[in-house]
Design an enzyme around this catalytic site. Structure first.
Site, PDB file in Angstrom:
ATOM      1  N   HIS A 157       0.855  -1.175   0.093  1.00 55.88           N
ATOM      2  CA  HIS A 157       0.092  -0.037   0.021  1.00 55.88           C
ATOM      3  C   HIS A 157       0.640   1.256   0.006  1.00 55.88           C
ATOM      4  O   HIS A 157       2.086   1.398   0.454  1.00 55.88           O
ATOM      5  CB  HIS A 157      -0.964  -0.020   1.042  1.00 55.88           C
ATOM      6  CG  HIS A 157      -0.051   0.111   2.507  1.00 55.88           C
ATOM      7  ND1 HIS A 157       0.176  -1.239   3.200  1.00 55.88           N
ATOM      8  CD2 HIS A 157       0.250   0.884   3.306  1.00 55.88           C
ATOM      9  CE1 HIS A 157       0.754  -1.004   4.322  1.00 55.88           C
ATOM     10  NE2 HIS A 157       0.871   0.170   4.317  1.00 55.88           N
ATOM     11  N   CYS A 172       2.216   3.201  11.542  1.00 55.14           N
ATOM     12  CA  CYS A 172       3.363   2.676  10.433  1.00 55.14           C
ATOM     13  C   CYS A 172       3.574   3.708   9.584  1.00 55.14           C
ATOM     14  O   CYS A 172       2.986   4.964   9.672  1.00 55.14           O
ATOM     15  CB  CYS A 172       2.432   1.475   9.739  1.00 55.14           C
ATOM     16  SG  CYS A 172       1.080   1.947   8.923  1.00 55.14           S
TER      17      CYS A 172
END
Length: 706
Positions: free
Chosen positions: A65, A225
């Site tokens: 992603h 993240c």
């Protein structure tokens, strides 16, 4: 606004064998649907994200992603591989691959949908239903969370036969969706605890009251993240489920791309332990000081949550707590628990340099312009406060020189003050500036300012560790710390370390003044290598700081050093721009666009203009840039070029000694770097056996045209 995923974005028979090929196959579906505008540019962004940390997860899941300017709307593509694809997960290849694409300014609504998906991936029933789905439409419906389709997909057995009624699995899946959605919509810190509250007693109130059970162990956690889209929420879900299984209350604050809501302060205050599962800086970390803390990467929060919970409980039982809350230095706020002293020292020094550079640039350019207008005797002009003639160019030159001199005079105090600030926050500013000013007074120069800043920061940090009565805490940062630290720093600089540093500074200045011949050429080559190694990083800044430090007391040698440093720093972006112009087919479309901007960035002495190329292909770009930088630095020294301006690129060429030879040195170095990068990329294409103008993927995961 289109649906996040449609049947056209699902491939239940993904035939790719590598993660790059899988990303390309799914991205092509996005591009075909008009959701990705530049396929190669988007794949480069995916590869750059993958390079930060593998996106494979336990349980056969790959979730590449990124956020990209080449994405028009938040989009998800799903592929199912029969043979499995290696995404770096500890337990082996992934058969369920989700490619998540978010626009650079992705809206919070869609990002919350993505976070919901990330949480669903921790549910075995959800992933099982995806593995048994036989139609792309049903898989897309299940991922979107459409209740009827989810139930039907969940009822599909492993052989592909669809059940017409809602069996237990389908009903469970349908029931799971609103529960998860409700949990997602509940702000962190206000959510119900992970462990359901005990049912209220039904016994009569007249019965003797039973002893109240001990309160469950309570943990607060932060997950984050680099992209803030997937791993952040998967780690949160994993920790909450492990907490429920262990009988522990877990409250998670997800610091994701859609922003974050802080945990309730009272909840933090009452917590028995803290877990940080993160790969980026934890914001407002000081809230958790004084508690048992487990600090790990975000993937540990996903893969081994039970171990983390057990570890924090053990720390609490042993009484291990973090240091009490105290002012946190700006450069330490993102520091990990395992950061070495050398890493922290580099950050502190870079803090001082980053604040110093604007003073150096402004003052140095003003002084250089003054010399250009009024000649090198302008430094003898009287103060413009006493004598200024509006119609005389020399008066204006004198004005520029004297303003530049004042700005340049802050170089050492600012360096020292903000090194101390990086170490000890605002309390370090006063002793840092005082120590820097003393360094100027005793002629300790740039080195003196550097040492003064480190001493000031260390003194303040030591004072902050002393236990102070509560009644005095209010005046500590305003009166006590500045007073005591300034006295200590002043004493050390004037009477202990100042004179030896001043002698060392004088020796360095004399050495630079006497540089000639081979010694000067070697120094130029070394400085060129440093400027081009990390393209604006710490080593680059060390070389630059060394050069501008010599401008505080300029001489022939220090002016040559400044010229060599700026010339070498211009080479990497100029070389990449030239290479993309000469052999554009070796570069992606995005790199060719970056190459156009690199012409201007290189000409302006912005070395960072080469970073996109180095990030995509470091093994070929960085050595090529270093070779050209070394050649340019050495030639600049050999030609005897000098420079009084610490910045400006080609825009200050009229102020350079030997300007034509200076431009020649830059041109030669640029050609050397461009030729090397073209050669290395060409050899890579030949070894891969890719035909010309055909996309080929290199070792870094970035697709280029061979």
């Amino acid at each position: 606004m289109s649906e996040l995923i449609t049947a056209e974005l699902v491939d239940l028979d993904l035939s790719a064998e590598t993660k790059d090929a899988a990303a390309r196959s799914l991205a092509e579906r996005m591009a075909a649907s008009g959701r990705v505008t530049d396929l190669e540019g988007f794949l480069a962004d995916v590869a750059a994200r993958e390079a930060q940390m593998p996106t494979g997860l336990d349980g056969g899941i790959g979730i590449p992603h990124c956020r990209s300017t080449h994405v028009t709307e938040p989009t998800l593509a799903f592929g199912r591989s029969a043979s499995g694809i290696d995404f770096g997960a500890p337990d082996g290849p992934a058969d369920l691959i989700f490619l998540i694409a978010a626009p650079a300014g992705g809206d919070a609504d869609h990002l919350s949908i993505l976070s919901t998906l990330a949480r669903h991936l921790m549910d075995g029933e959800f992933t099982g239903a995806l593995r048994s789905a036989t139609e792309p439409g049903r898989a897309a419906s299940l991922i979107r969370g459409d209740a009827p389709e989810a139930a039907e997909a969940g009822a599909t057995d492993a052989t592909g036969a669809d059940a017409t009624g809602a069996d237990e699995a389908g009903a469970g899946e349908a029931a799971e969706e609103p529960t998860t959605a409700a949990a997602e919509a509940t702000p962190p810190g206000t959510a119900e605890p992970a462990t359901p509250p005990a049912a209220e007693p039904t016994a009569a109130a007249t019965e003797p009251a039973a002893p109240e059970p001990a309160a469950p162990f309570r943990i607060v956690a932060i997950t984050s993240c680099p992209t803030g889209i997937a791993h952040t929420y998967m780690a949160a879900e994993s920790l909450e489920k492990a907490g429920t299984a262990a009988g522990v209350e877990v409250f998670v604050e997800t610091q994701g791309s859609a922003g974050f809501k802080r945990l309730d302060p009272q909840l933090v205050a009452d917590a028995d332990g803290v877990i940080f599962a993160h790969d980026v800086e934890v914001r407002d970390k000081e809230r958790f000081a004084g508690k048992p803390i487990v600090d790990v990467g975000v993937k540990a929060g996903i893969n081994r949550p039970a171990e983390l919970i057990a570890e924090v409980r053990q720390k609490a039982a042993r009484g291990e707590v973090s240091a009490p809350a105290r002012p946190t230095a700006p450069m330490d706020k993102g520091a990990g628990a395992t950061d070495s002293y050398a890493t922290r020292l580099r950050k502190w020094l870079m803090t001082g340099v980053s604040y110093m550079v604007p003073f150096v640039a402004a003052g140095g350019l003003l002084i250089a312009l003054a010399f250009a207008i009024g000649g090198y005797t302008i430094n003898k002009a009287p103060s413009v406060a006493d004598h200024f003639v509006w119609t005389e160019a020399t008066s204006w030159a004198a004005l520029l020189f004297q303003i530049g001199g004042v700005a340049f005079g802050f170089l050492v105090p600012v360096l020292a003050g903000f090194i101390a600030y990086g170490m000890a926050d605002r309390p370090g500013l006063v002793p840092g500036f005082v120590g820097g000013a003393i360094a100027l007074t005793i002629n300790a120069g740039f080195l003196g300012g550097l040492i003064a800043g480190l001493i000031a920061g260390a003194v303040v940090m030591a004072i902050q560790r002393v236990t102070i009565p509560p009644v005095l805490r209010g005046i500590m940062p305003v009166v006590v710390i500045p007073l005591i630290s300034s006295v200590i720093v002043g004493f050390l600089m004037f009477l202990v370390v100042g004179k030896p540093i001043a002698a060392l500074q004088k020796g360095l200045t004399d050495w630079l003044s006497g540089l000639s011949g081979a010694n000067a050429i070697i120094l130029g080559a070394i400085l060129g290598l440093m400027m081009c190694f990390d393209l604006g990083g710490p080593l680059n800044k060390v070389a630059y700081a060394f050069a501008v430090g010599g401008l505080a007391n300029p001489n022939e040698g220090s002016l040559k050093v400044m010229a060599a440093v700026m010339a070498a720093g211009m080479v990497p972006p100029l070389a990449m721009a030239l290479a993309t112009t000469v052999r554009g087919r070796l570069f992606t479309k995005a790199e060719r666009e970056n190459g156009k901007a690199a012409w201007v960035l290189g000409a302006s002495f912005i070395t960072e203009g080469a970073i996109p190329f180095a990030a995509a292909d470091p093994l070929r770009v960085i050595p090529s840039a270093m070779a050209g930088g070394a050649v340019t630095g050495a030639l600049s020294m050999a030609f005897g070029c000098t420079l009084r301006a610490p910045h400006g690129g080609i825009f200050v060429v009229p102020l350079i000694g030997q300007p034509l030879l200076y431009l020649l040195a830059i041109a030669i170095g640029t050609c050397v770097s461009a030729a090397l990068v073209i050669l290395l990329k060409g050899l890579r294409g030949a070894s891969a056996g890719s035909p010309a103008d055909t996309p080929a993927s290199d070792a870094s995961g970035v697709t280029v045209a061979a």
